[in-house]
Design a protein around this motif. Sequence first.
Motif, PDB file in Angstrom:
ATOM      1  N   MET A 245       0.829  -1.203   0.000  1.00 16.98           N
ATOM      2  CA  MET A 245       0.000   0.000   0.000  1.00 16.98           C
ATOM      3  C   MET A 245       0.862   1.250   0.000  1.00 16.98           C
ATOM      4  O   MET A 245       0.533   2.252  -0.662  1.00 16.98           O
ATOM      5  N   ALA A 246       1.967   1.235   0.725  1.00 16.56           N
ATOM      6  CA  ALA A 246       2.860   2.388   0.740  1.00 16.56           C
ATOM      7  C   ALA A 246       3.470   2.620  -0.638  1.00 16.56           C
ATOM      8  O   ALA A 246       3.581   3.770  -1.098  1.00 16.56           O
ATOM      9  N   THR A 247       3.856   1.538  -1.321  1.00 14.36           N
ATOM     10  CA  THR A 247       4.410   1.670  -2.674  1.00 14.36           C
ATOM     11  C   THR A 247       3.361   2.177  -3.649  1.00 14.36           C
ATOM     12  O   THR A 247       3.643   3.043  -4.490  1.00 14.36           O
ATOM     13  N   PHE A 248       2.161   1.648  -3.552  1.00 17.50           N
ATOM     14  CA  PHE A 248       1.085   2.083  -4.447  1.00 17.50           C
ATOM     15  C   PHE A 248       0.737   3.550  -4.229  1.00 17.50           C
ATOM     16  O   PHE A 248       0.579   4.316  -5.194  1.00 17.50           O
ATOM     17  N   SER A 249       0.631   3.973  -2.971  1.00 16.85           N
ATOM     18  CA  SER A 249       0.309   5.372  -2.675  1.00 16.85           C
ATOM     19  C   SER A 249       1.421   6.298  -3.144  1.00 16.85           C
ATOM     20  O   SER A 249       1.155   7.397  -3.639  1.00 16.85           O
ATOM     21  N   GLY A 250       2.681   5.843  -2.998  1.00 20.80           N
ATOM     22  CA  GLY A 250       3.795   6.647  -3.476  1.00 20.80           C
ATOM     23  C   GLY A 250       3.771   6.825  -4.981  1.00 20.80           C
ATOM     24  O   GLY A 250       4.062   7.914  -5.495  1.00 20.80           O
ATOM     25  N   PHE A 251       3.420   5.771  -5.688  1.00 22.30           N
ATOM     26  CA  PHE A 251       3.325   5.877  -7.141  1.00 22.30           C
ATOM     27  C   PHE A 251       2.190   6.803  -7.561  1.00 22.30           C
ATOM     28  O   PHE A 251       2.347   7.611  -8.487  1.00 22.30           O
ATOM     29  N   MET A 252       1.045   6.690  -6.902  1.00 18.78           N
ATOM     30  CA  MET A 252      -0.096   7.541  -7.263  1.00 18.78           C
ATOM     31  C   MET A 252       0.194   9.002  -6.951  1.00 18.78           C
ATOM     32  O   MET A 252      -0.305   9.899  -7.648  1.00 18.78           O
ATOM     33  N   ALA A 253       1.002   9.262  -5.913  1.00 13.72           N
ATOM     34  CA  ALA A 253       1.333  10.641  -5.560  1.00 13.72           C
ATOM     35  C   ALA A 253       2.308  11.264  -6.556  1.00 13.72           C
ATOM     36  O   ALA A 253       2.234  12.456  -6.855  1.00 13.72           O
ATOM     37  N   ALA A 254       3.250  10.460  -7.059  1.00 20.47           N
ATOM     38  CA  ALA A 254       4.262  10.966  -8.021  1.00 20.47           C
ATOM     39  C   ALA A 254       4.499   9.903  -9.075  1.00 20.47           C
ATOM     40  O   ALA A 254       5.471   9.145  -8.994  1.00 20.47           O
ATOM     41  N   PRO A 255       3.613   9.777 -10.074  1.00 18.76           N
ATOM     42  CA  PRO A 255       3.780   8.743 -11.104  1.00 18.76           C
ATOM     43  C   PRO A 255       5.081   8.898 -11.875  1.00 18.76           C
ATOM     44  O   PRO A 255       5.418   9.994 -12.312  1.00 18.76           O
ATOM     45  N   PHE A 256       5.814   7.807 -11.978  1.00 16.95           N
ATOM     46  CA  PHE A 256       7.035   7.745 -12.786  1.00 16.95           C
ATOM     47  C   PHE A 256       8.133   8.684 -12.303  1.00 16.95           C
ATOM     48  O   PHE A 256       9.051   9.003 -13.039  1.00 16.95           O
ATOM     49  N   GLY A 257       8.039   9.145 -11.076  1.00 17.91           N
ATOM     50  CA  GLY A 257       9.121   9.918 -10.495  1.00 17.91           C
ATOM     51  C   GLY A 257       9.384  11.225 -11.219  1.00 17.91           C
ATOM     52  O   GLY A 257       8.506  12.093 -11.331  1.00 17.91           O
ATOM     53  N   ASP A 258      10.581  11.346 -11.757  1.00 20.04           N
ATOM     54  CA  ASP A 258      11.007  12.607 -12.389  1.00 20.04           C
ATOM     55  C   ASP A 258      10.777  12.608 -13.893  1.00 20.04           C
ATOM     56  O   ASP A 258      11.388  13.404 -14.616  1.00 20.04           O
ATOM     57  N   TRP A 259       9.946  11.727 -14.393  1.00 23.10           N
ATOM     58  CA  TRP A 259       9.699  11.697 -15.836  1.00 23.10           C
ATOM     59  C   TRP A 259       9.093  13.034 -16.272  1.00 23.10           C
ATOM     60  O   TRP A 259       8.053  13.464 -15.767  1.00 23.10           O
ATOM     61  N   PRO A 260       9.743  13.730 -17.201  1.00 22.21           N
ATOM     62  CA  PRO A 260       9.233  15.051 -17.607  1.00 22.21           C
ATOM     63  C   PRO A 260       7.927  14.946 -18.393  1.00 22.21           C
ATOM     64  O   PRO A 260       7.693  13.991 -19.073  1.00 22.21           O
TER      65      PRO A 260
END
Length: 260
Positions: A245-260
Amino acid sequence: MIAALLPLLPLSQTALWTGCAVFIRLATLLAVLPAFGDQPVPMRIRLVLAVMFTLVVAPAIAPSIGPIPDNPLQFAAVLAPEVVTGLFFGLFLRFFILTLQIAGSIAAQSTSLSQIFGGTAGVDPQPAIGHMLVVSGTALAALSGLHVQAASYMIHSYTLAPFATGLQPQTVATAGVAEVTRCFGLAFTLAAPFLIASLIYNVVLGVINRAMPQLMVSFVGAPAITAGGILLLLLTAPIMLGIWMATFSGFMAAPFGDWP
């Protein structure tokens, strides 16, 4: 009265075009979205959900939608990339459900519980451990505001891939490899306690078999590994779901990290 309503006609056409353009991407994304796009959800409910998400997302990205195409060929050329784009972004959310399925399959195989099948939200049956993890993870995501996170993710997708621009092959390859790698890495991490327990079990069983060759260690060890697997699931399931759940929430908060 009709003459007074005529000035509103261009506005209604623009609104319909914006809604149609947004609906095309969101409908394909929703088809693979966890919880909302699962097979037990009736098709009519999915259609209603797609329309509701369109009403939420369309006002936010309406300025980025281009003018109405002049002919059917331009219409198809503009909307065709949106189908692929919506499926592309939806698959990355589906990967999190596949992570739980893979982790459950690894855990069941390691503890001799793979022959115990549970229900499934898909077509193929899966081990009971995998089904339990999928249902629990989906419920946690839904209780944590999946509909709000999904709407934000849909809006953010237009920042990552603007309307009618399509996806760059390099972007698809880079993001795809990264997310698939994370999917399998997370699945292995979740199932690690079961793999360690299976390793210890097989080492101990080998030592006992070496010391007492006449003893049928498989008859003694099979009930032990099954009971141990169930007990281990009882102890580790909350931790596994918390990490997921922590990984999923982190992805939903910032999808793909620094992808421009």
